[in-house]
Design a protein around this motif. Structure first.
Motif, PDB file in Angstrom:
ATOM      1  N   GLY A  58      43.399  65.885  52.691  1.00  0.00           N
ATOM      2  CA  GLY A  58      43.404  64.441  52.476  1.00  0.00           C
ATOM      3  C   GLY A  58      42.195  64.008  51.664  1.00  0.00           C
ATOM      4  O   GLY A  58      41.941  64.542  50.582  1.00  0.00           O
ATOM      5  N   PRO A  59      41.423  63.044  52.193  1.00  0.00           N
ATOM      6  CA  PRO A  59      40.341  62.464  51.395  1.00  0.00           C
ATOM      7  C   PRO A  59      39.250  63.453  51.021  1.00  0.00           C
ATOM      8  O   PRO A  59      38.428  63.149  50.157  1.00  0.00           O
ATOM      9  CB  PRO A  59      39.759  61.376  52.314  1.00  0.00           C
ATOM     10  CG  PRO A  59      40.653  61.272  53.469  1.00  0.00           C
ATOM     11  CD  PRO A  59      41.546  62.460  53.519  1.00  0.00           C
ATOM     12  N   THR A  60      39.208  64.626  51.657  1.00  0.00           N
ATOM     13  CA  THR A  60      38.146  65.567  51.284  1.00  0.00           C
ATOM     14  C   THR A  60      38.660  66.747  50.448  1.00  0.00           C
ATOM     15  O   THR A  60      37.892  67.639  50.114  1.00  0.00           O
ATOM     16  CB  THR A  60      37.405  66.102  52.535  1.00  0.00           C
ATOM     17  OG1 THR A  60      38.307  66.878  53.315  1.00  0.00           O
ATOM     18  CG2 THR A  60      36.828  65.000  53.383  1.00  0.00           C
TER      19      THR A  60
ATOM     20  N   GLY B 230      38.671  70.843  58.003  1.00  0.00           N
ATOM     21  CA  GLY B 230      38.393  69.609  57.261  1.00  0.00           C
ATOM     22  C   GLY B 230      36.981  69.480  56.747  1.00  0.00           C
ATOM     23  O   GLY B 230      36.675  68.499  56.063  1.00  0.00           O
TER      24      GLY B 230
ATOM     25  N   TRP C 196      47.168  63.396  51.026  1.00  0.00           N
ATOM     26  CA  TRP C 196      47.175  62.944  52.406  1.00  0.00           C
ATOM     27  C   TRP C 196      46.722  64.066  53.336  1.00  0.00           C
ATOM     28  O   TRP C 196      46.734  65.234  52.969  1.00  0.00           O
ATOM     29  CB  TRP C 196      48.536  62.372  52.814  1.00  0.00           C
ATOM     30  CG  TRP C 196      49.730  63.216  52.518  1.00  0.00           C
ATOM     31  CD1 TRP C 196      50.398  64.045  53.364  1.00  0.00           C
ATOM     32  CD2 TRP C 196      50.421  63.302  51.256  1.00  0.00           C
ATOM     33  NE1 TRP C 196      51.444  64.639  52.719  1.00  0.00           N
ATOM     34  CE2 TRP C 196      51.487  64.216  51.434  1.00  0.00           C
ATOM     35  CE3 TRP C 196      50.247  62.696  50.007  1.00  0.00           C
ATOM     36  CZ2 TRP C 196      52.373  64.530  50.402  1.00  0.00           C
ATOM     37  CZ3 TRP C 196      51.129  63.026  48.978  1.00  0.00           C
ATOM     38  CH2 TRP C 196      52.165  63.921  49.181  1.00  0.00           C
ATOM     39  N   LEU C 197      46.329  63.681  54.536  1.00  0.00           N
ATOM     40  CA  LEU C 197      45.648  64.595  55.452  1.00  0.00           C
ATOM     41  C   LEU C 197      46.646  65.343  56.346  1.00  0.00           C
ATOM     42  O   LEU C 197      47.357  64.727  57.144  1.00  0.00           O
ATOM     43  CB  LEU C 197      44.677  63.794  56.325  1.00  0.00           C
ATOM     44  CG  LEU C 197      43.839  64.558  57.342  1.00  0.00           C
ATOM     45  CD1 LEU C 197      42.847  65.476  56.653  1.00  0.00           C
ATOM     46  CD2 LEU C 197      43.083  63.587  58.245  1.00  0.00           C
TER      47      LEU C 197
ATOM     48  N   GLN D 269      44.899  55.527  53.450  1.00  0.00           N
ATOM     49  CA  GLN D 269      44.095  56.597  54.051  1.00  0.00           C
ATOM     50  C   GLN D 269      44.054  57.859  53.189  1.00  0.00           C
ATOM     51  O   GLN D 269      43.355  58.814  53.515  1.00  0.00           O
ATOM     52  CB  GLN D 269      44.669  56.985  55.430  1.00  0.00           C
ATOM     53  CG  GLN D 269      44.804  55.850  56.410  1.00  0.00           C
ATOM     54  CD  GLN D 269      43.458  55.197  56.704  1.00  0.00           C
ATOM     55  OE1 GLN D 269      42.418  55.847  56.702  1.00  0.00           O
ATOM     56  NE2 GLN D 269      43.478  53.892  56.910  1.00  0.00           N
ATOM     57  N   CYS D 270      44.812  57.861  52.106  1.00  0.00           N
ATOM     58  CA  CYS D 270      44.841  59.052  51.246  1.00  0.00           C
ATOM     59  C   CYS D 270      43.560  59.142  50.428  1.00  0.00           C
ATOM     60  O   CYS D 270      42.789  58.187  50.331  1.00  0.00           O
ATOM     61  CB  CYS D 270      46.045  58.983  50.303  1.00  0.00           C
ATOM     62  SG  CYS D 270      47.640  59.064  51.125  1.00  0.00           S
ATOM     63  N   ASP D 271      43.362  60.288  49.808  1.00  0.00           N
ATOM     64  CA  ASP D 271      42.214  60.457  48.927  1.00  0.00           C
ATOM     65  C   ASP D 271      42.224  59.360  47.855  1.00  0.00           C
ATOM     66  O   ASP D 271      43.238  59.164  47.189  1.00  0.00           O
ATOM     67  CB  ASP D 271      42.297  61.842  48.262  1.00  0.00           C
ATOM     68  CG  ASP D 271      41.363  61.942  47.078  1.00  0.00           C
ATOM     69  OD1 ASP D 271      40.172  61.625  47.239  1.00  0.00           O
ATOM     70  OD2 ASP D 271      41.828  62.330  45.983  1.00  0.00           O
TER      71      ASP D 271
ATOM     72  N   GLU E  80      33.178  62.222  56.479  1.00  0.00           N
ATOM     73  CA  GLU E  80      34.192  62.389  57.519  1.00  0.00           C
ATOM     74  C   GLU E  80      35.355  61.424  57.218  1.00  0.00           C
ATOM     75  O   GLU E  80      35.116  60.245  56.982  1.00  0.00           O
ATOM     76  CB  GLU E  80      33.547  62.014  58.867  1.00  0.00           C
ATOM     77  CG  GLU E  80      34.278  62.536  60.036  1.00  0.00           C
ATOM     78  CD  GLU E  80      33.722  63.879  60.539  1.00  0.00           C
ATOM     79  OE1 GLU E  80      32.939  64.540  59.858  1.00  0.00           O
ATOM     80  OE2 GLU E  80      34.111  64.245  61.636  1.00  0.00           O
ATOM     81  N   PRO E  81      36.604  61.902  57.185  1.00  0.00           N
ATOM     82  CA  PRO E  81      37.719  60.977  56.925  1.00  0.00           C
ATOM     83  C   PRO E  81      37.737  59.841  57.959  1.00  0.00           C
ATOM     84  O   PRO E  81      37.487  60.075  59.147  1.00  0.00           O
ATOM     85  CB  PRO E  81      38.958  61.860  57.069  1.00  0.00           C
ATOM     86  CG  PRO E  81      38.473  63.252  56.859  1.00  0.00           C
ATOM     87  CD  PRO E  81      37.056  63.276  57.353  1.00  0.00           C
TER      88      PRO E  81
END
Ligand code: SF4
Length: 753
Positions: free
Chosen positions: A307-309, A225, A731-732, A723-725, A602-603
Motif C-alpha cells: 500500500g502506501p509504503t 510492511g 492498496w494495502l 488510503q492507497c499510496d 506507518e500507514p
C-alpha cells in the motif's frame, strides 16, 4: 492454423504460460488430446526445466466446470440463470451496447480489467480500448510489479530489473526481498540455488521462514510492511561506513548529499526498532551485501503489496542497488533496456491512438499524479535514453481499479457503465471484496462481460460469460524473458498444442471480433500469427520462422556498463531520468510535490486500527502448485490444500485457546472470514498469514457465491482510494492489523471429487 491428422498425434514444443516464466515445454498429443507435458531440453533458456504447474497444466484445461459456450444471464445478477447463445449473437449484442454507451456517456464509460498473465495475448484489451477511445484499462499492476518498475524508472530510468538471474560463480551476493521464487519463479530459483552452491551469499528478507529463508546465510524476519524502514537502515550503514561505490556515485548519480543527510534519520537502531530485525543482524546483512560485489537484490510482490509504503520501499531498494555499484554490472543487475527492433509494450497497445483529451480522463490520474503528469515526465525521460521509444512503461500507469469501482457506484468523476473482465476474479483478488461487489451488482453498471475459463464468483454476476482458451489452445509469443519487454531485443514464438476446443476463443479473437464490429477492422489482422508478424517485421522476422526456430531470437546478448558507453543507444542520456543520471533524489517526485527521497511512515490504517486489532496480517503468499486463483478447481491441488489456512505462532494460539486445525475467524474493521488455524513456530508471535480463497465446488449462486464471503481474505482488506499510496494508488494487502477469534465454519466444507 489447422492441424493435419498427422499433427494431431505429435510432440509439440510450446511455451508454458502457467506462470510468467514462460518455459519451453513439450506437449505430447495423442489423437488430439494432450496426454503429457514434459520439459523441453532443447529450449535454450529453460533447458528441460518444468515445474508441477507446467507438468499438470493439461489437467486444468480438461477440468470439469470449464465454460465451453457463451452464456447470457436470464435472471437477476447472481441468480445463476443462464442461456447458451451463439458467439455472433453475444458479440453483436455486446458491441451494440458498447456503442450505445459510447454515444450516451462517452467512450470513457467503458472499462476493461484483467488479471494476471495467462498467455501471450494477455492485456490486448488495452489496444481495443485505445482504439475505442477509453483510457480505462485497469489491471493488477498497482499490486504486481508496478511499484518496483515505477520506482526503478524514477531512479535509473528503465526496469524492472527486480527479477534478475544471478550468474553462478560470478554473482557474490543475492538478496531476496519479499520474494519466494521457489514458488513464484521456480526457474529463477533454480539459478539462485546454483549460484548459492557456487559461493554466492544468500540473504532473505521475509516475515516468513520460507524455503528461501531455510537455505539463506542470513534471514531477516522483518515486521510486515516495514521494508522501507529496513532499506533506509541499510542505506544509512552503507553511507555511514563508506561501503558504497564512491566512483559510481560521483560520476553517475545526483542527490547523494541529500540522501546522506536524509538517511541519518534512519540509523540502524531506529530501523531495528521499526522492523523488529535485531540491530546486529541488520548491520551484518547490510555490510555483507555491500562488500560482496557483484550482487543483486531481487524483490517481489511482498514489496509491491504494501500500500502506501510500496513505492517508498521500492525506491529505497533501487537506491541500494545503485549506490552499491551493482547497476548494469555483470553478475549484478542488467539494465537491458526495451526491445529496439521488435514492436512491444505501448506500441502494441497503440497508446498514441488514444486522443490526449481522453487520456486525461484516466481514472485515478488526478489523485495519483504518477499516473498522470508524472507518467508524462517519466515517459519523456525514458524515451530520451532509449531510442526515442514512448510508452515503455505504460502498464505501470493503467487506470486505478479501486477508482473504477467508485466510478461505477458513485458516478465520480464520471459514470462507468460497461465493464469487460478478462481472466480475472476481482471479487476474490482485489481489495475490499464488498466494495467490488457493490460495483458489480450496481444498477449503474449496464453491461458486465466476463471472459474466463471457469464460472468464477465475478462471472456469476455477469451479463455475459464468454469461454476463454487455455494457453494450450493458442500460439505463444513473447518479447521478454518471462516478462514482457524486459529483455532487450528478444522474441520467442511457438504454435499452440491444440486448436481452440468447443466454443473457446482466445483473448486476441475476442478483441478482434469486438473491434471489427466497432470500426477497428484495419487494426486487427485475421490471425494472431499475422498480428505478431507486424510486431516482428522491423526485425526481419515472421511468426512462423521464429516458431520453427524453436528458441528465442535476440539481436545481441546482454551488455553491461551501458551508462559508460552509449554508442549503441545513439548517445542518448546515460539513464532515462530527467537529469540523465541515477536520481537518488527524484526530480519527478519533487515536481509533483511528493517526497523526493524515500521515506518510511506507518500507514494511517495501521495507527487507526491497531489498538483493537493487535495482530499483523499478511495475505497473498504463493505455493508452487498454484498460480493466483487458478488451481482451486483441481482435485489434486485440493488434496494438498483442502481449505484456506491462517498460520499463527503457537504462543498466539495458546493465548486465544486455538489449536492446530480449528476454525478461526479473522477480523478487521472491514469484515471477517473463517480459516483453518495452522500453527507455525517460525512466525513472529504477532504475525499471521492468511490465504485468498473461494470454494469452486460450492454453489455459485447467491447467497453462497462459492463460499466467497466466508473465506476470501479480501473481505477484510481495504482499498479505499483515500488510503492507497498517494503517488500511484497501491492498496494495502500485507501488514494490516487484525484479530483472531475461535469459531466454527459457517457451512461444512465439501471437497471436490
Ligand atoms: S516455471 Fe512457470 S512457465 Fe515454467 S513450467 Fe513452471 S509454470 Fe510453466
Amino acid at each position: 492454423m489447422t492441424l493435419s491428422t498427422q499433427e494431431m498425434t505429435a510432440v509439440r514444443p510450446v511455451t508454458c504460460c502457467s506462470c510468467s516464466q514462460q518455459c519451453g515445454v513439450l506437449a505430447h498429443v495423442e489423437e488430439g488430446r494432450i496426454t503429457r507435458i514434459s520439459g523441453d531440453a532443447a529450449h535454450p533458456v529453460s533447458q528441460g526445466f518444468i515445474c508441477i504447474k507446467g507438468r499438470r497444466a493439461a489437467e486444468l484445461h480438461y477440468q470439469d466446470g470449464r465454460v465451453h459456450w457463451p452464456l447470457k444471464r436470464t435472471g437477476r445478477r447472481g441468480a445463476g440463470a443462464w442461456q447458451r447463445v451463439a458467439w455472433d449473437e453475444a458479440l453483436d449484442d455486446i458491441a451494440t451496447r458498447l456503442q450505445t454507451l459510447k454515444q450516451q456517456h462517452g467512450p470513457e464509460s467503458v472499462a476493461v480489467t484483467f488479471g494476471t498473465f495467462h498467455g501471450a495475448d494477455w492485456g490486448l484489451g488495452e489496444r481495443f480500448l485505445n482504439l475505442f477511445g477509453s483510457p480505462n484499462s485497469a489491471g493488477q499492476d498497482k499490486i504486481c510489479s508496478g511499484p518496483t518498475a515505477m520506482a526503478e524508472a524514477l531512479t535509473y530510468g528503465y526496469g524492472p530489473t527486480s527479477h534478475t538471474s544471478p550468474i553462478p560463480g560470478l554473482t557474490q551476493c543475492i538478496v531476496l526481498w519479499g520474494m519466494r521464487p521457489s514458488a513464484s519463479l521456480p526457474l529463477l530459483w533454480k539459478q539462485i540455488v546454483k549460484a548459492h552452491r557456487q559461493g554466492a551469499t544468500l540473504i532473505v528478507i521475509d516475515p516468513h521462514y520460507t524455503t528461501e529463508a531455510k537455505r539463506a546465510d542470513l534471514w531477516l524476519q522483518l515486521r510486515p510492511g516495514t521494508d522501507a524502514a529496513l532499506a533506509l537502515g541499510w542505506l544509512s550503514v552503507l553511507i555511514e561506513e563508506e561501503l558504497y561505490d564512491r566512483e559510481f556515485v560521483e560520476q553517475y548519480t545526483t542527490g547523494f548529499d541529500a540522501l546522506q543527510q536524509h538517511v541519518a534519520a534512519y540509523p540502524p537502531q531506529r530501523a531495528a526498532e521499526l522492523t523488529w530485525v535485531p540491530q546486529e543482524l541488520l548491520v551484518k546483512a547490510a555490510r555483507l551485501f555491500a562488500r560482496s560485489r557483484p550482487g543483486l537484490i531481487n524483490s517481489g510482490n511482498g514489496v509491491c503489496q504494501l500500500g502506501p509504503t510500496s513505492l517508498q520501499s521500492a525506491r529505497a531498494i533501487a537506491s541500494l542497488v545503485a549506490i552499491s555499484g551493482n547497476l548494469d554490472r555483470e553478475g549484478g543487475h542488467c539494465l537491458t533496456g526495451p526491445p529496439r527492433q521488435v514492436v512491444a509494450n505501448g506500441d502494441v497497445m497503440l497508446m498514441d491512438r488514444l486522443p490526449a483529451e481522453q487520456w486525461r480522463k484516466r481514472l485515478g490520474r488526478d489523485r495519483y499524479r504518477l499516473l498522470g503528469d508524472g507518467y508524462k515526465r517519466l515517459d519523456a525521460a525514458l524515451a530520451s535514453a532509449w531510442y526515442d521509444k514512448h510508452h515503455l512503461l505504460s502498464w505501470t500507469a493503467s487506470a486505478h481499479e479501486p477508482s473504477l469501482w467508485q466510478a461505477i457506484t458513485q458516478g465520480e468523476p464520471y459514470p462507468v457503465k460497461g465493464l469487460i473482465v478478462q481472466h480475472h476474479n476481482p471479487l476474490g483478488g482485489s481489495g475490499n471484496a464488498r466494495r467490488v461487489e457493490q460495483a458489480l451488482r450496481s444498477a449503474n453498471l449496464e453491461l458486465l462481460v466476463v471472459h474466463d475459463l471457469f464460472l468464477s464468483p465475478t462471472a456469476q454476476l455477469a451479463d455475459y460469460v464468454l469461454p476463454a482458451c487455455h494457453w494450450l489452445e493458442k500460439p505463444s509469443f513473447s518479447t521478454g524473458l518471462g516478462y514482457m519487454g524486459t529483455a532487450g531485443d528478444y522474441a520467442v514464438a511457438g504454435w499452440g498444442a491444440l486448436e481452440p476446443e468447443q466454443g473457446h476463443r482466445s483473448d486476441y479473437a475476442l478483441w478482434r471480433d469486438l473491434g471489427r464490429r466497432l470500426g477497428q477492422e484495419a487494426d486487427w489482422p485475421e490471425t494472431v500469427e499475422e498480428f505478431w508478424d507486424t510486431c516482428l517485421r522491423p526485425a526481419g522476422l515472421s511468426f512462423h520462422t521464429l516458431a520453427r526456430q524453436r528458441g528465442p531470437w535476440r539481436s545481441a546478448g546482454p551488455r553491461y556498463g551501458k551508462f559508460v558507453d552509449r554508442s549503441d543507444q545513439d548517445e542518448g542520456p546515460r539513464f532515462g531520468t530527467p537529469s540523465g543520471r541515477v536520481e537518488l533524489r527524484s526530480a519527478i517526485l519533487a515536481e509533483l510535490d511528493y517526497p523526493a527521497l524515500p521515506v518510511y511512515e506507518e500507514p494511517a490504517i495501521f495507527t487507526r486500527w491497531s489498538t483493537d486489532y493487535p495482530l499483523v496480517l499478511t495475505t497473498g503468499g504463493r505455493v508452487i502448485e498454484g498460480f493466483h486463483q487458478n488451481s482451486q478447481q483441481m482435485p489434486w491441488f485440493r488434496k494438498k490444500y483442502p481449505h484456506p489456512e491462517v498460520q499463527l505462532h503457537p504462543r498466539a494460539a495458546a493465548e486465544l485457546g486455538i489449536e492446530d486445525g480449528t476454525w478461526i475467524s479473522i477480523e478487521t474493521p472491514i469484515g471477517s472470514v473463517q480459516h483453518v488455524a495452522r500453527l507455525n513456530a517460525t512466525l513472529h508471535p504477532r504475525v499471521v498469514q492468511a490465504d485468498r480463497w473461494w470454494y469452486p465446488e460450492r454453489s455459485g449462486h447467491d447467497p453462497e457465491l462459492y463460499g466467497l464471503w466466508e473465506t476470501n481474505i479480501n473481505v477484510c482488506t481495504d482499498d479505499d482510494p483515500a488510503q492507497c499510496d498517494p503517488m500511484m494508488g497501491t492498496w494495502l494487502l500485507r501488514g494490516l492489523p487484525c484479530r483472531l477469534v475461535k469459531t466454527e465454519p459457517a457451512t461444512p466444507p465439501v471437497l471436490p471429487q
